[in-house]
Design a protein around this motif. Sequence first.
Motif, PDB file in Angstrom:
ATOM      1  N   SER A  67       0.675  -1.093   0.163  1.00  0.00           N
ATOM      2  CA  SER A  67      -0.055   0.412   0.382  1.00  0.00           C
ATOM      3  C   SER A  67       0.948   1.207  -0.699  1.00  0.00           C
TER       4      SER A  67
ATOM      5  N   TYR B  46       0.106   4.120   0.902  1.00  0.00           N
ATOM      6  CA  TYR B  46       0.083   5.195   2.534  1.00  0.00           C
ATOM      7  C   TYR B  46       0.822   4.534   3.369  1.00  0.00           C
ATOM      8  N   GLN B  47       1.546   2.764   3.568  1.00  0.00           N
ATOM      9  CA  GLN B  47       2.725   2.893   4.348  1.00  0.00           C
ATOM     10  C   GLN B  47       4.023   3.723   4.067  1.00  0.00           C
TER      11      GLN B  47
ATOM     12  N   HIS C 238       0.058   7.442   8.723  1.00  0.00           N
ATOM     13  CA  HIS C 238      -0.747   6.711   8.034  1.00  0.00           C
ATOM     14  C   HIS C 238      -2.460   6.297   7.513  1.00  0.00           C
TER      15      HIS C 238
ATOM     16  N   ALA D  98      -5.239   6.877   4.701  1.00  0.00           N
ATOM     17  CA  ALA D  98      -6.016   5.307   4.273  1.00  0.00           C
ATOM     18  C   ALA D  98      -7.187   5.907   4.928  1.00  0.00           C
TER      19      ALA D  98
ATOM     20  N   PHE E 299      -7.971   8.960   2.022  1.00  0.00           N
ATOM     21  CA  PHE E 299      -7.914   7.396   0.222  1.00  0.00           C
ATOM     22  C   PHE E 299      -9.242   6.306   0.721  1.00  0.00           C
TER      23      PHE E 299
ATOM     24  N   GLN F  84      -4.287   4.405  -4.376  1.00  0.00           N
ATOM     25  CA  GLN F  84      -3.940   2.801  -4.521  1.00  0.00           C
ATOM     26  C   GLN F  84      -4.825   2.189  -5.473  1.00  0.00           C
TER      27      GLN F  84
ATOM     28  N   GLN G 181      -2.275   0.641  -7.812  1.00  0.00           N
ATOM     29  CA  GLN G 181      -1.912  -1.103  -7.457  1.00  0.00           C
ATOM     30  C   GLN G 181      -1.417  -1.819  -8.635  1.00  0.00           C
TER      31      GLN G 181
ATOM     32  N   ALA H 260      -8.772  -1.735  -5.100  1.00  0.00           N
ATOM     33  CA  ALA H 260      -7.673  -0.896  -4.380  1.00  0.00           C
ATOM     34  C   ALA H 260      -8.496  -0.773  -2.321  1.00  0.00           C
TER      35      ALA H 260
ATOM     36  N   THR I 136      -7.678  -4.030  -0.716  1.00  0.00           N
ATOM     37  CA  THR I 136      -6.188  -3.510   0.157  1.00  0.00           C
ATOM     38  C   THR I 136      -5.837  -2.802   1.183  1.00  0.00           C
ATOM     39  N   SER I 137      -6.316  -1.308   0.770  1.00  0.00           N
ATOM     40  CA  SER I 137      -6.641  -0.120   1.815  1.00  0.00           C
ATOM     41  C   SER I 137      -6.952  -0.628   3.280  1.00  0.00           C
TER      42      SER I 137
ATOM     43  N   ASP J  80      -4.075  -1.722   5.940  1.00  0.00           N
ATOM     44  CA  ASP J  80      -3.740  -0.026   6.530  1.00  0.00           C
ATOM     45  C   ASP J  80      -3.893   0.124   7.871  1.00  0.00           C
TER      46      ASP J  80
END
Length: 482
Positions: free
Chosen positions: A104, A106-107, A118, A122, A125, A255, A259, A347, A350-351, A355
């Motif tokens: 991600s 945002y890491q 962080h 996230a 987003f 993301q 991605q 996405a 995932t986030s 996150d």
Amino acid sequence: MSPWVVIFTALAYFAVMFAVSWISSRNSDNAGFFNGGRKAPWWVVALAMVGAPMSGVTYVSVPGMVGVGGTAMGYMQMVLGFFVGYLVIAFVLTPVFFKKNMVSIYQYLDDRFGVSSHKTGAWFFFISKILGAAVRLFLVCVTLQLMIFTPLRLPFVLNVAVSVGIVLLYTYRGGMKSVIWTDTLKTVCMIASIVLAIVFIARDMGLDFKGICSTIGESDYSRVFFFDDVNSGEYFWKQFLAGVFTVIAMTGLDQDMMQRTLSSKNARDSRKNLITSGLMQIPVIFLFLCLGVLLYVFAGTKGITETGDAIFPAVATGGSLPAVVGVLFVLGLVSCAFSAGGSALTALTTSFTVDIIGTAGKSEEKVASTRKKVHLVMAVLMGLVIIVFYLLDTKSAIDAVYKLASYTYGPILGMFAFGIFTKREVHDRWVPLVAVLSPVLSFILQYNSERWFGGYRFSYELLLFNALFTFLGLCLLIKRKK
């Protein structure tokens, strides 16, 4: 156009899409879901990235906006800015993300500032994408309601449930591996449908290639550049700069978009796919706008009164053109809409998994279980937001997408800009406050701009001021050296 023709066309596309998704998602694990296992060829990612930002909103709303509010083909001013934005992503952001081997993006904020930053990135987003994805899929649901569900006397809620269910099913196992290949299929279908729609409209109007060019060039809708009124929302430099920073925010710091490019084998391949897709988008969007001009000219000769988002569906399916044009419209709309919805859902999953919930120290099986539950919850939430948009009855979908982006992506852009272009540390716990206050200040600025600045109206460049407020707020949080 018969609703059964629409249904059979959609089912034929879904059959191909599910076949592509099944083949591409075989032996997929968490890495395959999150970033495609970093094995995707760069040219495949480039083709996917051409169509990736172009949802059902683009397909319907961009041709329609040609005749709304005096904008004509002025959207090309933003598109030119898009390419510059892609160059910034390719040479500034991509090396940072690959160097840190991120799942991600945002890491990065965690590494640079801390946990609060962080989580803030996230969450912004999450809000941006759930709203943006819902707007995009909402427009398609409205069109499908008119073409299928209303003639069959079926409710809008069922429409949403079916649409979101299809998106959920084809991404549930493969994630990003499925999205990349279905995006490639979408790009081909979208371009083919637009080109063939132009051909059939021109044939009905008795135009050859030279006639198409002269009809578009002589039309009142053909104006591209606006330099005469700095207060206008269509002024060139407003649109161009908004295009640059909109792509940086909505692609480079999104993301969903990144991605795909992070599924490339390395940073060099990622740069190649970004530059190639950025170049290819210029002629593709120009085709959309040319189609828009022809749609309005054609509608004027046939007494069709619809404008904006309604004109393309009205012309394509109203019976004035051969039935194949309606089939092409449905094919392009379905391919754009469901691919965009699938990538957004992937996405979001995932986030939220990486996150917000976190995967550190968890086994592969535990992460997979969490990911699948989150995927299902995100699908349900997306469906609920679509229903809310339906009740609000928004009129211009693409305008709504960019207005939402101006408020929700601004803080993300400001945080990344501060992190990349300065080396200073900040008090991490106060970052969420800055990120919330920046959109509030932006709203106050936009609401009072005409009164404060002699008639100046903010357009999508409000995103820049939102990011600037965040950047300045972070400057106030700089830690003093002991």
